[in-house]
Design an enzyme around this catalytic site. Structure first.
Site, short mmCIF file in Angstrom:
data_model
loop_
_atom_site.label_atom_id
_atom_site.label_comp_id
_atom_site.label_asym_id
_atom_site.label_seq_id
_atom_site.Cartn_x
_atom_site.Cartn_y
_atom_site.Cartn_z
N TYR A 53 -12.52 -0.49 0.88
CA TYR A 53 -12.43 -0.44 2.33
C TYR A 53 -13.49 -1.54 2.67
O TYR A 53 -14.47 -1.75 2.18
CB TYR A 53 -12.63 0.97 2.95
CG TYR A 53 -11.29 1.66 2.77
CD1 TYR A 53 -10.48 1.83 3.85
CD2 TYR A 53 -10.99 2.33 1.55
CE1 TYR A 53 -9.32 2.54 3.82
CE2 TYR A 53 -9.72 3.00 1.49
CZ TYR A 53 -8.90 3.09 2.86
OH TYR A 53 -7.74 3.83 2.68
N HIS A 109 -0.49 2.59 7.41
CA HIS A 109 -0.74 2.95 5.86
C HIS A 109 0.69 3.26 5.53
O HIS A 109 1.53 3.68 6.20
CB HIS A 109 -1.73 4.19 5.67
CG HIS A 109 -2.96 3.94 5.25
ND1 HIS A 109 -3.82 3.06 5.63
CD2 HIS A 109 -3.60 4.18 3.93
CE1 HIS A 109 -4.94 2.92 4.93
NE2 HIS A 109 -4.71 3.67 3.90
N HIS A 126 0.85 -1.08 -0.12
CA HIS A 126 0.05 -0.10 -0.13
C HIS A 126 0.87 1.24 0.01
O HIS A 126 0.47 2.41 0.49
CB HIS A 126 -1.07 -0.08 1.19
CG HIS A 126 -2.28 0.84 0.96
ND1 HIS A 126 -2.82 0.65 -0.46
CD2 HIS A 126 -3.08 1.53 1.79
CE1 HIS A 126 -3.90 1.49 -0.38
NE2 HIS A 126 -4.02 2.14 0.88
N GLU A 181 -9.07 -3.16 2.30
CA GLU A 181 -8.38 -2.41 3.39
C GLU A 181 -9.44 -2.62 4.72
O GLU A 181 -10.20 -1.65 4.70
CB GLU A 181 -7.95 -1.23 3.25
CG GLU A 181 -7.09 -0.81 2.01
CD GLU A 181 -6.81 0.64 1.71
OE1 GLU A 181 -6.29 1.42 2.77
OE2 GLU A 181 -7.19 1.00 0.49
N SER A 203 -2.92 5.29 10.50
CA SER A 203 -1.97 6.25 9.73
C SER A 203 -0.46 6.21 10.49
O SER A 203 -0.49 6.06 11.56
CB SER A 203 -2.58 7.65 9.88
OG SER A 203 -1.68 8.47 9.49
#
Length: 782
Positions: free
Chosen positions: A588, A238, A129, A545, A356
């Site tokens: 997602y 991520h 990713h 995801e 994140s």
């Protein structure tokens, strides 16, 4: 005579007994040699792709166009096989995600090579990713709009690289052992949608200490003869340490962590006896920000920089550009180090949907105050709210820090791994039509109700983006109403019907992608799900995801089925990991409760509010079939739309240099009579040509050379963290271009005389591509 016959007969009998004894010894030896339960093979190959003109995949930012290389991208693979039984392949790509079309073509090639040995059931291909790799390699329209459609060069290099990494792993299959370990990494990820996470039941949230998964699970592969040969780990964060404005190809934090791990293992040496790398060097890494060196010191270091050395450097001016035969292009430095087995380390993605790496929090770029909690806006504007990485405002430093944290945890788990994986290899795989899947869910009264998933659609909050990469205009996260103006714009493409609107509620539909079929399908409907088992390690391969809580629910559901239905074959020490973005991509997956909040992740959950329930139901079926030793029939197949692909990216017309100059000539040289201290930056710019003319796969566009006697020895290339290759044109349609090589001198670089060298390939108006090279003036490093 008779005595002689007796002597011969006795001698023959003795020999027979000796042979039998030898066979017995050899048989016992073979049992010792084959005591390991598995065959293990590792492989890797370059998949970097076009470093110019191609839009990067991930942020959907049309202005994020590749223009150089931060470091190269790789496909990394492991194969584990029972000596006379089943085998599995897991491939980890330094790419944004897996692609259904890529999978189809890779499996076709494997079938041509190996027959039915490798197929869709036992091969998994996953993406890390990164948002800094070339796009255009997926087959559905919505994922290739910003790349101006399909980019054949991006697609081919990934397919080729996956095939080569699997072939290498297959050829490396040898008897070996596998170990598993896990531990918490606390400072490499934060929840970027905490308001959605808080909508999950309080009782469920109370089971967990954190609102993101902190556990890293690592498997260590040990060859019986050569010792440790690699490791793969799964951890959720991520690939967005590099920002939406970065234009250098990069594996982001996971790609960098893999390089650091491979370098650490190779340079410090992994002991065959202990399976550990040098603990002294490992300990020092915890105390230092210095990264492991990509290339071992192959040249002796002078004690000090002398005037003679400075004078020696000044005697080597820029070489001037010259033509090269393609066969003379320098290969990557690492690929030439064949005296030891290649160590392959992959940092795989997991349930990173709401995680994140920008761990300092989200702030408004105008006021520097925290963003709005529920909508991630600044005075109502989402485009002003950004997450900050630990190296803020330097995205390269943020990438390095998050990569280093993952690498250090992985190295720690690698060194301390002691739990051996034991048990059989197995797998289950099927395709499902997620546009109309019937799902049994519990009601508030405890009864069961049958609901359906929906044809794919994206909500308004999808266009708002995330705090890692905000969108534009007046979209915002948490929007469950929509906007009249954008509804009008949407209706020009496709107006969703009443049934579709109701199916996706409370998501207001912005793009009805599942029902958009021109010029071909905009979004997938048929998706693969897969379980891979290696002893007590179980890998759940999902094509999207998953958010933190969605991943937890799926893991727990499968784990419960495996333990309760296996008659003791599985117990509490089972390791269930989720491999995200695997085999294809479908955006997602949130929990039902998170979906109601309609932040970015909920708006990007394509198949409606019951998507997660559908996954759990179908994975439970796979797990049930696995413990019951039953097969799972597949009645549908995903489409192969290669023949339908449209690519609007123009090719390279031709390359030129100014009159009186050659490709490879220096445009801006290193300052004359210069010397540089470690930690400083050196750069030189060359007259160049478009990198799309030749990707130099497994080669390099940039090289740092060191003087050793009268010879120039390559010591760093464009797969090194310290050396960046930057490509540019003076204007968009210009046939002229420049390559800037920028080397930040590592603290552990040997003192001495160096120069920068550029490789490239130019396309004339008439004729074939020609390769070239050129070098800067020399300089001293002290």
């Amino acid at each position: 005579m008779e005595g002689l016959r007796h002597q011969v007969r006795g001698s023959g009998s003795s020999r027979i007994w000796q042979c039998l004894l030898l066979l017995l010894v050899l048989q016992n030896c073979s049992r010792v040699l084959s005591d390991s339960p598995y065959l293990v093979g590792m492989g890797s190959y370059d998949i970097t792709g076009p470093a110019a003109d191609v839009n990067m995949m991930g942020y959907a930012n049309t202005e994020q166009i590749a223009s150089g290389i931060h470091f190269r991208l790789k496909s990394r693979a492991f194969i584990v096989a029972e000596p006379d039984g089943k085998r599995v392949v897991f491939v980890n790509l330094d790419a944004c995600m897996a692609s259904q079309l890529v999978n189809i073509k890779v499996l076709e090639r494997l079938k041509a090579r190996y027959g039915d040995l490798y197929n869709e059931n036992n091969v998994a291909i996953s993406g890390i990713h990164t948002h800094a790799g070339p796009g255009g390699y997926l087959q559905y329209v919505v994922y290739i709009v910003t790349s101006l459609g399909f980019v054949r060069q991006s697609f081919d290099v990934i397919v080729d690289g996956i095939e080569q990494s699997i072939v290498e792993a297959h050829n490396n299959l040898r008897s070996g052992k596998i170990y598993v370990n896990n531990g918490d990494l606390l400072d490499a990820g934060v929840n970027r949608s905490p308001s959605a996470y808080l909508n999950n039941p309080a009782e469920e949230r109370s089971k967990y200490q954190y609102n993101v998964d902190k556990q890293m699970t690592l498997v260590k592969f040990v060859d019986d003869e050569m010792g440790p040969v690699g490791s793969f780990n799964w951890f959720a964060t991520h690939g967005t340490s590099m920002s939406r404005t970065n234009s250098l190809i990069s594996g982001d934090n996971k790609g960098a962590a893999a390089r650091f791990m491979e370098d650490w293992a190779e340079q410090n040496g992994v002991s065959k006896q202990t399976g550990h790398a040098n603990s002294v060097d490992f300990g020092s890494l915890h105390m230092s920000s210095v990264l492991p060196r990509r290339v071992s010191t192959i040249i002796p270091e002078p004690n000090e920089i002398t005037d003679d050395l400075m004078q020696l450097a000044s005697s080597y001016g820029a070489s001037g550009g010259r033509r090269l035969a393609a066969s003379n292009i320098t290969r990557r430095i690492r690929s030439t180090q064949e005296n030891t087995a290649k160590f392959v380390s992959a940092f795989c993605q997991s349930n990173c949907g709401d995680v994140s790496p920008n761990v300092l929090g989200t702030f408004c770029i105008d006021t520097h105050l925290p963003c709005d909690f529920n909508h991630s806006t600044c005075n109502g504007k989402n485009e002003l709210c950004y997450g900050r990485g630990p190296g803020y405002p330097d995205e390269f430093e943020s990438t390095r820090i998050i990569a280093s944290r993952q690498f250090l945890k992985a190295a720690d788990l690698f060194n301390s791994a002691s739990e051996e994986i034991q048990g059989k290899i197995d797998y289950r795989h099927t395709y499902l039509d997620f546009s109309q899947l019937e799902v049994s869910v519990s009601t508030s009264t405890g009864d069961q109700q049958v609901v359906k998933t929906c044809p794919a659609a994206m909500g308004f909050a999808f266009a708002a983006g995330t705090t890692d990469g905000p969108g534009a205009f007046d979209f915002e996260q948490g929007d469950d109403k929509g906007n009249p103006f954008w509804r009008l714009v949407r209706n020009l493409l496709k107006t969703p019907g009443k049934e579709q609107v109701e199916c996706h509620a409370p998501k207001p539909i912005l793009l009805d992608t599942g029902e958009m079929k021109e010029p071909y399908d905009w979004a997938p409907s048929i998706l693969p799900i897969q379980i891979i088992r290696i002893g007590q390690l179980v890998i759940l391969c999902v094509p999207g995801e998953f958010t933190t809580m969605a991943g937890r629910r799926l893991r727990d559901a499968v784990k419960n089925v495996l333990i309760s239905g296996s008659n003791g074959e599985f117990n509490s020490n089972i390791h269930v990991v989720l491999a995200g973005l695997t085999n294809t991509y479908s955006q997602y997956v949130t929990t039902f409760e998170e979906y109601q909040i309609q932040r970015y992740e909920g708006a990007s959950t394509l198949y409606g509010p019951h998507t997660l329930s559908a996954y759990i139901q179908e994975f439970q079926k796979l797990a049930t079939a696995m413990v019951a030793n039953q097969q799972v029939p597949t009645n549908i197949q995903p489409p192969d739309m290669l023949h339908k692909q449209i690519g609007l990216l123009p090719g390279v017309m031709f390359d030129t240099t100014p009159i009186g100059t050659n490709f490879g000539d220096v445009s801006s040289d290193v300052p004359a009579n210069s010397n540089f201290r470690k930690g400083s930056t050196v750069n030189a710019t060359f007259y160049s040509a478009c990198p799309r003319n030749d990707l130099l796969t497994d080669g390099t566009f940039a090289l740092v050379e060191k003087l050793n006697g009268k010879d120039w020895i390559p010591v760093y290339d464009d797969d090194d963290w310290s050396l960046q290759f930057k490509w540019s044109r003076p204007s968009k349609l210009s046939s002229k271009s420049f390559a800037t090589l920028e080397w930040t001198i590592p603290e552990d670089a040997a003192s001495g005389v160096y120069r920068l060298r550029h490789f490239g390939a130019s396309k004339p108006i008439i004729g074939s591509v020609k390769h070239f090279t050129g070098a800067s003036s020399a300089f001293a490093v002290r």
